[in-house]
Design a protein around this motif. Structure first.
Motif, PDB file in Angstrom:
ATOM      1  N   VAL A  77     108.354  66.226  34.784  1.00  0.00           N
ATOM      2  CA  VAL A  77     107.297  65.337  34.268  1.00  0.00           C
ATOM      3  C   VAL A  77     106.015  65.498  35.071  1.00  0.00           C
ATOM      4  N   GLY A  78     106.092  66.197  36.189  1.00  0.00           N
ATOM      5  CA  GLY A  78     104.908  66.411  37.012  1.00  0.00           C
ATOM      6  C   GLY A  78     105.257  67.272  38.206  1.00  0.00           C
ATOM      7  N   GLN A  79     104.218  67.730  38.908  1.00  0.00           N
ATOM      8  CA  GLN A  79     104.443  68.466  40.156  1.00  0.00           C
ATOM      9  C   GLN A  79     103.343  68.133  41.155  1.00  0.00           C
ATOM     10  N   VAL A  80     103.754  67.965  42.406  1.00  0.00           N
ATOM     11  CA  VAL A  80     102.831  67.714  43.512  1.00  0.00           C
ATOM     12  C   VAL A  80     102.986  68.870  44.485  1.00  0.00           C
ATOM     13  N   LEU A  81     101.946  69.683  44.604  1.00  0.00           N
ATOM     14  CA  LEU A  81     101.996  70.900  45.404  1.00  0.00           C
ATOM     15  C   LEU A  81     101.114  70.727  46.641  1.00  0.00           C
ATOM     16  N   ILE A  82     101.723  70.818  47.810  1.00  0.00           N
ATOM     17  CA  ILE A  82     101.050  70.570  49.089  1.00  0.00           C
ATOM     18  C   ILE A  82     100.767  71.902  49.779  1.00  0.00           C
ATOM     19  N   TYR A  83      99.497  72.197  50.008  1.00  0.00           N
ATOM     20  CA  TYR A  83      98.999  73.489  50.521  1.00  0.00           C
ATOM     21  C   TYR A  83      99.876  74.673  50.085  1.00  0.00           C
ATOM     22  N   PRO A  84     100.004  74.875  48.745  1.00  0.00           N
ATOM     23  CA  PRO A  84     100.880  75.938  48.254  1.00  0.00           C
ATOM     24  C   PRO A  84     100.227  77.318  48.297  1.00  0.00           C
ATOM     25  N   GLY A  85     101.053  78.341  48.416  1.00  0.00           N
ATOM     26  CA  GLY A  85     100.613  79.714  48.234  1.00  0.00           C
ATOM     27  C   GLY A  85     101.014  80.148  46.838  1.00  0.00           C
ATOM     28  N   LEU A  86     100.035  80.393  45.964  1.00  0.00           N
ATOM     29  CA  LEU A  86     100.341  80.631  44.552  1.00  0.00           C
ATOM     30  C   LEU A  86     100.013  82.050  44.105  1.00  0.00           C
ATOM     31  N   GLY A  87      99.670  82.906  45.074  1.00  0.00           N
ATOM     32  CA  GLY A  87      99.419  84.304  44.727  1.00  0.00           C
ATOM     33  C   GLY A  87      98.017  84.575  44.250  1.00  0.00           C
ATOM     34  N   GLY A  88      97.042  83.884  44.810  1.00  0.00           N
ATOM     35  CA  GLY A  88      95.649  84.052  44.398  1.00  0.00           C
ATOM     36  C   GLY A  88      95.019  85.340  44.910  1.00  0.00           C
ATOM     37  N   ASP A  89      93.760  85.530  44.553  1.00  0.00           N
ATOM     38  CA  ASP A  89      92.990  86.726  44.923  1.00  0.00           C
ATOM     39  C   ASP A  89      92.651  86.670  46.408  1.00  0.00           C
ATOM     40  N   ARG A  90      93.209  87.593  47.168  1.00  0.00           N
ATOM     41  CA  ARG A  90      93.049  87.563  48.627  1.00  0.00           C
ATOM     42  C   ARG A  90      91.739  88.180  49.109  1.00  0.00           C
ATOM     43  N   SER A  91      90.890  88.573  48.157  1.00  0.00           N
ATOM     44  CA  SER A  91      89.623  89.209  48.555  1.00  0.00           C
ATOM     45  C   SER A  91      88.454  88.235  48.539  1.00  0.00           C
ATOM     46  N   LYS A  92      88.711  86.960  48.258  1.00  0.00           N
ATOM     47  CA  LYS A  92      87.591  86.021  48.168  1.00  0.00           C
ATOM     48  C   LYS A  92      88.022  84.606  48.529  1.00  0.00           C
ATOM     49  N   GLY A  93      87.038  83.688  48.494  1.00  0.00           N
ATOM     50  CA  GLY A  93      87.321  82.273  48.738  1.00  0.00           C
ATOM     51  C   GLY A  93      87.864  82.008  50.133  1.00  0.00           C
ATOM     52  N   SER A  94      88.778  81.049  50.217  1.00  0.00           N
ATOM     53  CA  SER A  94      89.326  80.639  51.513  1.00  0.00           C
ATOM     54  C   SER A  94      90.087  81.762  52.201  1.00  0.00           C
ATOM     55  N   TYR A  95      90.590  82.733  51.415  1.00  0.00           N
ATOM     56  CA  TYR A  95      91.291  83.873  52.027  1.00  0.00           C
ATOM     57  C   TYR A  95      90.371  84.637  52.968  1.00  0.00           C
ATOM     58  N   VAL A  96      89.071  84.633  52.662  1.00  0.00           N
ATOM     59  CA  VAL A  96      88.084  85.310  53.508  1.00  0.00           C
ATOM     60  C   VAL A  96      87.505  84.331  54.539  1.00  0.00           C
ATOM     61  N   THR A  97      87.065  83.156  54.039  1.00  0.00           N
ATOM     62  CA  THR A  97      86.413  82.171  54.916  1.00  0.00           C
ATOM     63  C   THR A  97      87.340  81.695  56.018  1.00  0.00           C
ATOM     64  N   HIS A  98      88.626  81.540  55.699  1.00  0.00           N
ATOM     65  CA  HIS A  98      89.582  80.993  56.671  1.00  0.00           C
ATOM     66  C   HIS A  98      90.708  81.979  56.989  1.00  0.00           C
ATOM     67  N   ALA A  99      90.347  83.263  57.019  1.00  0.00           N
ATOM     68  CA  ALA A  99      91.336  84.316  57.298  1.00  0.00           C
ATOM     69  C   ALA A  99      91.953  84.179  58.683  1.00  0.00           C
ATOM     70  N   GLU A 100      91.205  83.557  59.602  1.00  0.00           N
ATOM     71  CA  GLU A 100      91.698  83.390  60.978  1.00  0.00           C
ATOM     72  C   GLU A 100      91.854  81.912  61.317  1.00  0.00           C
ATOM     73  N   ALA A 101      92.245  81.122  60.342  1.00  0.00           N
ATOM     74  CA  ALA A 101      92.371  79.673  60.566  1.00  0.00           C
ATOM     75  C   ALA A 101      93.475  79.359  61.571  1.00  0.00           C
ATOM     76  N   PRO A 102      93.331  78.255  62.317  1.00  0.00           N
ATOM     77  CA  PRO A 102      94.429  77.815  63.168  1.00  0.00           C
ATOM     78  C   PRO A 102      95.641  77.503  62.297  1.00  0.00           C
ATOM     79  N   MET A 103      96.826  77.791  62.768  1.00  0.00           N
ATOM     80  CA  MET A 103      98.106  77.452  62.124  1.00  0.00           C
ATOM     81  C   MET A 103      98.555  78.439  61.046  1.00  0.00           C
TER      82      MET A 103
END
Length: 309
Positions: free
Chosen positions: A176-202
């Motif tokens: 009936v629903g889904q709650v996804l908490i910081y999920p990895g869904l297979g997005g484009d690793r060449s842009k967005g947060s994958y680039v901006t936060h490539a070296e994020a803590p944790m």
């Protein structure tokens, strides 16, 4: 280079420092056995106990080839819904104990029954073993519970929840629903947060590449929706979805992208990006104000979706 001193507050910094003292940033360079030992010890150090009134039972689901361990949490005589909880850990770490207190608190605060799944881990069991176990657990809940079923998972578990949602949408009994908490869904690793936060803590891009390689055995599985839900070409008829991501996390863009695709297909989805938080912040829900507020958002979403809101 992202300046995390401006994004991350003192409480979150202290949480990162404490986590790193148990689980060093270079842990992926250890053997799998050592990584699991380190991760399990860290989870024990952060264990927050059970709220009052939660009854817990550990059981098994029999499949044709093996048994899947599950843990069932109840705090109400007649729960409104059952939450199938799928834990994170990069598909190689974790189990019933790693997210034990999280599941107990979700149960206590929502009144819903929670069923946690101990799916098979890589590299001993490569993809699609974890997905198959998640599907088996969903089928078991669907056949033994005459109440709405809600999917919830963090990180790798969020990936598995979404994959189950895609695979079950044509069935008579579906989530009936889904709650996804910081999920990895297979997005484009060449842009967005994958680039901006490539070296994020944790969590870093190096970590993500390692987990992906371990899960697949190095095979190229591009386009496999059971591995990467964002590889799907059809986002219609998915259950109402709440995505909650951390700003300082390479995976954050996946939440935004997934939300946008569901909405474009005529579905309902909401995405929250939690300012200044990092991957794994569920363990900070009692010590970091921002994480505490986010956990309340998660609880509220689960409670509402379980009631059909």
């Amino acid at each position: 280079m992202t300046d995390y001193t401006k994004l991350i507050d003192a409480e979150t910094s202290a949480f990162i420092e404490r986590t790193n003292s148990y689980y060093p940033p270079d842990t992926i360079d250890y053997t799998i056995a050592q990584q699991r030992e380190i991760y399990d010890r860290m989870c024990r150090e952060f264990f927050a106990g059970y709220p009052e009134g939660v009854a817990v039972e550990t059981s098994t689901i029999a499949t044709t080839t093996h048994e899947i361990r599950i843990r069932i949490y109840r705090s109400a005589p007649q729960p409104t819904a059952t939450v199938l909880y799928i834990h994170g850990g990069g598909f190689i770490l974790g189990g019933l104990d790693s997210h034990d207190d999280v599941c107990a608190e979700l149960c206590a605060r929502t009144g819903h029954e929670v069923v946690s799944v101990d799916y098979r881990l890589a590299p001993e069991h490569l993809h699609p073993a974890a997905f198959d176990d998640a599907m088996s657990a969903f089928a078991w809940v669907a056949s033994t519970r005459d109440r709405p079923i809600l999917l919830c998972g963090d990180s790798a578990g969020g990936n598995l929840c979404a994959a189950v949602a895609h695979a079950t949408r044509g069935r008579a009994k579906r989530p009936v629903g889904q709650v996804l908490i910081y999920p990895g869904l297979g997005g484009d690793r060449s842009k967005g947060s994958y680039v901006t936060h490539a070296e994020a803590p944790m969590l870093t891009m190096r970590d993500l590449e390692f987990y992906k390689h371990i899960r697949t055995g190095g095979a190229d599985l591009a386009g496999d929706v059971t591995l990467s839900p964002l590889a799907d070409t059809d986002f219609a008829n998915l259950p109402p979805t709440v995505l909650i991501t951390a700003e300082c996390d390479p995976l954050s863009s996946d939440g935004e992208t997934y939300r946008d695709r569901i909405i474009a297909a005529g579905g309902r989805a909401t995405w929250f990006e939690e300012p200044g938080l990092v991957h794994g912040y569920l363990r900070a829900r009692h010590t970091v104000g921002r994480a505490r507020e986010s956990f309340t958002r998660i609880v509220d979403a689960i409670a509402a979706l379980g009631r059909g809101a």
